[in-house]
Design a protein around this motif. Structure first.
Motif, mmCIF file in Angstrom:
data_model
loop_
_atom_site.group_PDB
_atom_site.id
_atom_site.type_symbol
_atom_site.label_atom_id
_atom_site.label_comp_id
_atom_site.label_asym_id
_atom_site.label_seq_id
_atom_site.Cartn_x
_atom_site.Cartn_y
_atom_site.Cartn_z
ATOM 1 N N THR A 95 126.459 44.192 44.375
ATOM 2 C CA THR A 95 125.745 44.427 45.634
ATOM 3 C C THR A 95 124.600 43.433 45.799
ATOM 4 O O THR A 95 124.369 42.929 46.895
ATOM 5 N N ILE A 117 113.932 47.858 47.039
ATOM 6 C CA ILE A 117 114.372 48.968 47.894
ATOM 7 C C ILE A 117 115.720 49.504 47.422
ATOM 8 O O ILE A 117 115.913 50.723 47.349
ATOM 9 N N ILE A 118 116.634 48.618 47.066
ATOM 10 C CA ILE A 118 117.960 49.057 46.599
ATOM 11 C C ILE A 118 117.842 49.865 45.315
ATOM 12 O O ILE A 118 118.440 50.936 45.181
ATOM 13 N N TRP A 120 115.194 51.478 44.211
ATOM 14 C CA TRP A 120 114.492 52.724 44.523
ATOM 15 C C TRP A 120 115.436 53.726 45.183
ATOM 16 O O TRP A 120 115.437 54.916 44.829
ATOM 17 N N LEU A 121 116.251 53.271 46.130
ATOM 18 C CA LEU A 121 117.209 54.160 46.785
ATOM 19 C C LEU A 121 118.246 54.689 45.797
ATOM 20 O O LEU A 121 118.580 55.876 45.812
ATOM 21 N N HIS A 122 118.740 53.804 44.941
ATOM 22 C CA HIS A 122 119.737 54.239 43.955
ATOM 23 C C HIS A 122 119.145 55.269 43.005
ATOM 24 O O HIS A 122 119.776 56.283 42.715
ATOM 25 N N ASN A 124 116.606 57.331 43.483
ATOM 26 C CA ASN A 124 116.395 58.604 44.174
ATOM 27 C C ASN A 124 117.701 59.328 44.448
ATOM 28 O O ASN A 124 117.786 60.549 44.288
ATOM 29 N N LEU A 125 118.722 58.602 44.843
ATOM 30 C CA LEU A 125 120.029 59.215 45.063
ATOM 31 C C LEU A 125 120.598 59.735 43.744
ATOM 32 O O LEU A 125 121.202 60.814 43.701
ATOM 33 N N PRO A 148 126.180 57.994 43.586
ATOM 34 C CA PRO A 148 125.349 56.818 43.874
ATOM 35 C C PRO A 148 126.098 55.500 43.678
ATOM 36 O O PRO A 148 125.979 54.589 44.499
ATOM 37 N N PHE A 152 126.861 52.821 46.724
ATOM 38 C CA PHE A 152 126.335 51.463 46.673
ATOM 39 C C PHE A 152 127.457 50.431 46.563
ATOM 40 O O PHE A 152 127.323 49.320 47.078
#
Length: 164
Positions: A95, A117-118, A120-122, A124-125, A148, A152
């Motif tokens: 990715t 950001i990627i 952090w999102l991963h 949290n998910l 997750p 992604f």
């Protein structure tokens, strides 16, 4: 009153109460009750957290809990996480490369920002699906650990498709 010798508990004339919900179904005194459950010194201390155990010990704990008809959901989530976390590195590499090509003209800081950001999102998910959805049995333990990565990877494939 009872005794313990070499892994065998003997409870003399126990008084057994069987409940169904809040209602007492039966209450009676019975003959001696024998339980074969050895005491290990390590059991007297706090057990290791499931995320700190090896895959072999998690698999063993899952089979023991299934045999004892106990819940194995949180252990199964942790077992599947042991495999999904290293696989997430491959997803990040794939990715990240696709997103880097997509944002190559936006400047050097944009790549760093999008990477943060990627991740952090991963993360949290990962926490939401594993600790909330998986351990509360809203989804299966396999899905809880792998959602997750699948999402992604799908985002990476979507960006790759748009690059073509």
């Amino acid at each position: 009153e009872g005794s313990y010798l070499a892994g065998n508990w003997v409870l003399q004339a126990p008084f057994v109460v069987r409940l169904k919900g809040d209602t007492v179904v039966t209450a009676s005194s019975q003959e001696d009750l024998r339980i074969n459950e050895p005491i290990r010194i390590t059991d007297l201390f706090a057990p290791p957290a499931p995320e700190e155990e090896t895959t072999a010990s998690l698999a063993s704990a899952i089979s023991q809990n299934r045999a004892a008809k106990r819940s194995t959901t949180s252990l199964e989530v942790e077992l599947h996480r042991k495999y999904s976390v290293p696989f997430a590195c491959l997803i990040f590499a794939f990715t990240g490369a696709v997103v880097a090509f997509r944002l190559s003209r936006s400047g050097p800081f944009m790549g760093v920002l999008v990477s943060l950001i990627i991740v952090w999102l991963h993360f949290n998910l990962f926490v939401i699906t594993g600790d909330i959805f998986g351990k509360n049995t809203w989804v299966s333990p396999v899905l809880a650990a792998w959602i997750p990565n699948v999402l992604f990877a799908a985002v990476g494939l979507l960006f790759l498709r748009r690059l073509e």
